[in-house]
Design a protein around this motif. Structure first.
Motif, mmCIF file in Angstrom:
data_model
loop_
_atom_site.group_PDB
_atom_site.id
_atom_site.type_symbol
_atom_site.label_atom_id
_atom_site.label_comp_id
_atom_site.label_asym_id
_atom_site.label_seq_id
_atom_site.Cartn_x
_atom_site.Cartn_y
_atom_site.Cartn_z
ATOM 1 N N VAL A 338 0.866 -1.824 -0.154
ATOM 2 C CA VAL A 338 0.054 -0.166 0.519
ATOM 3 C C VAL A 338 1.296 1.227 -0.058
ATOM 4 N N LYS A 339 0.837 1.783 -1.172
ATOM 5 C CA LYS A 339 1.781 3.153 -0.953
ATOM 6 C C LYS A 339 1.030 4.442 -0.574
ATOM 7 N N GLN A 340 -0.165 4.110 -0.610
ATOM 8 C CA GLN A 340 -0.572 6.166 -0.046
ATOM 9 C C GLN A 340 -2.351 5.106 -0.232
ATOM 10 N N TRP A 341 -2.505 6.221 0.731
ATOM 11 C CA TRP A 341 -4.014 6.387 1.493
ATOM 12 C C TRP A 341 -4.185 7.641 1.879
ATOM 13 N N LYS A 342 -5.155 8.067 1.418
ATOM 14 C CA LYS A 342 -5.359 9.439 1.479
ATOM 15 C C LYS A 342 -6.683 10.380 1.946
ATOM 16 N N VAL A 343 -6.904 10.987 2.666
ATOM 17 C CA VAL A 343 -8.408 11.833 3.018
ATOM 18 C C VAL A 343 -8.794 12.915 1.774
ATOM 19 N N VAL A 344 -9.895 12.366 0.419
ATOM 20 C CA VAL A 344 -9.434 13.874 -0.030
ATOM 21 C C VAL A 344 -10.317 14.483 -0.068
ATOM 22 N N ILE A 345 -9.529 15.708 0.623
ATOM 23 C CA ILE A 345 -10.812 17.083 1.051
ATOM 24 C C ILE A 345 -9.860 18.174 0.832
ATOM 25 N N ASP A 346 -10.668 19.328 0.482
ATOM 26 C CA ASP A 346 -9.891 20.519 -0.321
ATOM 27 C C ASP A 346 -9.905 21.955 0.707
ATOM 28 N N PHE A 347 -8.987 21.643 1.342
ATOM 29 C CA PHE A 347 -8.912 22.450 3.089
ATOM 30 C C PHE A 347 -8.155 23.620 2.725
ATOM 31 N N ASP A 348 -7.932 25.117 3.568
ATOM 32 C CA ASP A 348 -7.610 26.257 3.713
ATOM 33 C C ASP A 348 -6.590 25.564 5.325
ATOM 34 N N PRO A 349 -5.219 25.234 4.519
ATOM 35 C CA PRO A 349 -4.372 24.582 6.429
ATOM 36 C C PRO A 349 -3.993 26.127 6.756
ATOM 37 N N SER A 350 -4.987 26.994 6.342
ATOM 38 C CA SER A 350 -3.981 28.541 8.099
ATOM 39 C C SER A 350 -5.807 28.403 9.012
ATOM 40 N N SER A 351 -6.578 28.680 7.877
ATOM 41 C CA SER A 351 -8.193 28.859 8.429
ATOM 42 C C SER A 351 -8.142 26.729 8.854
ATOM 43 N N LEU A 352 -8.558 26.371 8.438
ATOM 44 C CA LEU A 352 -8.982 24.251 8.777
ATOM 45 C C LEU A 352 -10.554 24.386 8.033
ATOM 46 N N GLN A 353 -10.395 26.067 6.905
ATOM 47 C CA GLN A 353 -11.905 25.550 6.514
ATOM 48 C C GLN A 353 -11.831 24.819 4.737
ATOM 49 N N ILE A 354 -13.124 24.037 4.804
ATOM 50 C CA ILE A 354 -12.973 23.614 3.339
ATOM 51 C C ILE A 354 -13.633 24.947 2.180
ATOM 52 N N ARG A 355 -12.787 24.586 1.791
ATOM 53 C CA ARG A 355 -12.744 25.314 0.042
ATOM 54 C C ARG A 355 -13.885 25.045 -1.015
#
Length: 371
Positions: A338-355
């Motif tokens: 298993v090379k990778q496991w990912k929770v796919v989510i687009d969020f602002d890393p500073s505010s922790l808000q979904i874009r």
């Protein structure tokens, strides 16, 4: 670094969490330790000259009154065994039948569909198990059509609305050949509620000729005993289906986190059956021990977001060595890399808000598996 490390694909730098939050970031991409001329953006398109070379990105945070600080990513290597790499996912896309109650950050399917399609395309998925792809409006075919209108070639294993209700398998016909498929209605059901299914298909990977069995499900959330029995039936059914001994990938919305009833029995049962969790999660153990996935992206975030834009209530944002308590899972034959496991989510890393538009009340769970 997120994105598929393959020629022509776009890689993206994930800045992570900084304290204090930088006013700005600078980026520099490297090939085998040497700076790539002009590669100073957050994203980088993999070139043919990158094949077989270790790519890294250095992120520098800057803030007035503070010294600058830099961090360099773990390397990714384009061209490393691409012929046998399989990109799989589980995605509960939230049924279009929920549109009448959509409000606030929960938007209707017509508005969410482009984002769902964009995430699937962005991850270059080979096969994805869909849940809540509402059969009443053929939601699964509308998603397929959105993908194919972007120039891709996806198909659903079974188009009949009555076959497996809203539980469907979507696959990339450019990379996979479907050999056989079917569905199984669990004998254990919650009376008066949605009938639950196991969807399955045998595939051959076109690049390598390797075959595998893919299973997708959505278990009943209303009754723990029924849900656990359905899970037991899944294990038995996979054994019946897989007489050829193909590698197994099983995904779905199991409506069970590692802290919920049923996990104590079923997580070890899956591993004993030969296809355990790709993160090697155990009942009530966090962080997990001996994680199978070589790279984990956004692993500290739960898979269920409930259309909440602020991710802090459903994540370990201050304890990122832990793994989110997701109810969506990817299981794979124990011997597979298993090379990778990912929770796919687009969020602002500073505010922790979904874009932007939130695609679903679940986040896609992806795994890169070497078969």
């Amino acid at each position: 670094i997120s994105g598929e490390p393959a020629i022509g694909k776009t890689l993206t730098a994930d800045e992570g969490l900084w304290t204090p939050v930088p006013a700005s970031f600078e980026y520099q991409w490297y090939r085998s330790g040497s700076a790539i001329s002009g590669a100073k953006a957050r994203t980088y398109v993999v070139a043919a000259s990158d094949a077989g070379k270790a790519l890294t990105v250095k992120v520098t945070g800057k803030n007035s009154g503070f010294s600058s600080a830099s961090q360099t990513s773990v390397a990714v290597t384009p061209g490393e065994g691409p012929s046998s790499d399989l990109r799989v996912a589980s995605f509960n896309i939230s049924g279009a039948n929920n549109d009448p109650k959509a409000s606030g950050d929960q938007q209707v399917w017509a508005d969410r569909r482009p984002v769902v399609a964009s995430q699937i395309l962005g991850e270059s998925l080979d096969v994805v198990g869909l849940q809540e792809a509402y059969e009443g409006t053929l939601q699964y075919t509308s998603l397929r059509d959105a993908l194919n209108s972007a120039g891709r070639s996806y198909e659903i294993t079974e188009l009949d609305p009555g076959a497996s209700r809203a539980t469907r398998i979507l696959y990339n016909t450019s990379t996979l050949e479907m050999l056989s498929q079917g569905e199984y209605g669990y004998t254990s059901q919650v009376s008066g509620r949605t009938t639950r299914y196991l969807d399955w298909a045998n595939f051959r990977q076109k690049s390598s000729g390797k075959e595998f069995l893919f299973v997708n499900t959505h278990l009943s959330p209303e009754d723990t005993s029924v849900k656990t029995q359905q899970w037991r039936e899944l294990i038995v059914k996979v054994r019946e289906l897989n007489t050829a001994g193909r590698p197994v990938v099983a995904v779905g919305d199991f409506n069970t986190s590692k802290f919920m009833a049923g996990a104590s029995e079923m997580l070890p049962a899956m591993k004993s059956a030969g296809f355990g969790d790709v993160m090697n999660q155990e009942y009530q153990v966090n962080p997990p021990k001996n994680v199978r996935a070589e790279q984990v992206i956004n692993g500290w975030i739960n898979s269920f977001n409930d259309y909440r834009r602020d991710i802090t209530p459903y994540s370990y944002s201050t304890a990122r060595t832990k793994v989110g308590n997701g109810i969506d899972w990817v299981f794979a034959t124990n011997s597979l890399r298993v090379k990778q496991w990912k929770v796919v989510i687009d969020f602002d890393p500073s505010s922790l808000q979904i874009r932007g538009v939130i695609p679903s009340d679940h986040n896609m769970i992806l795994s890169l598996i070497h078969i």
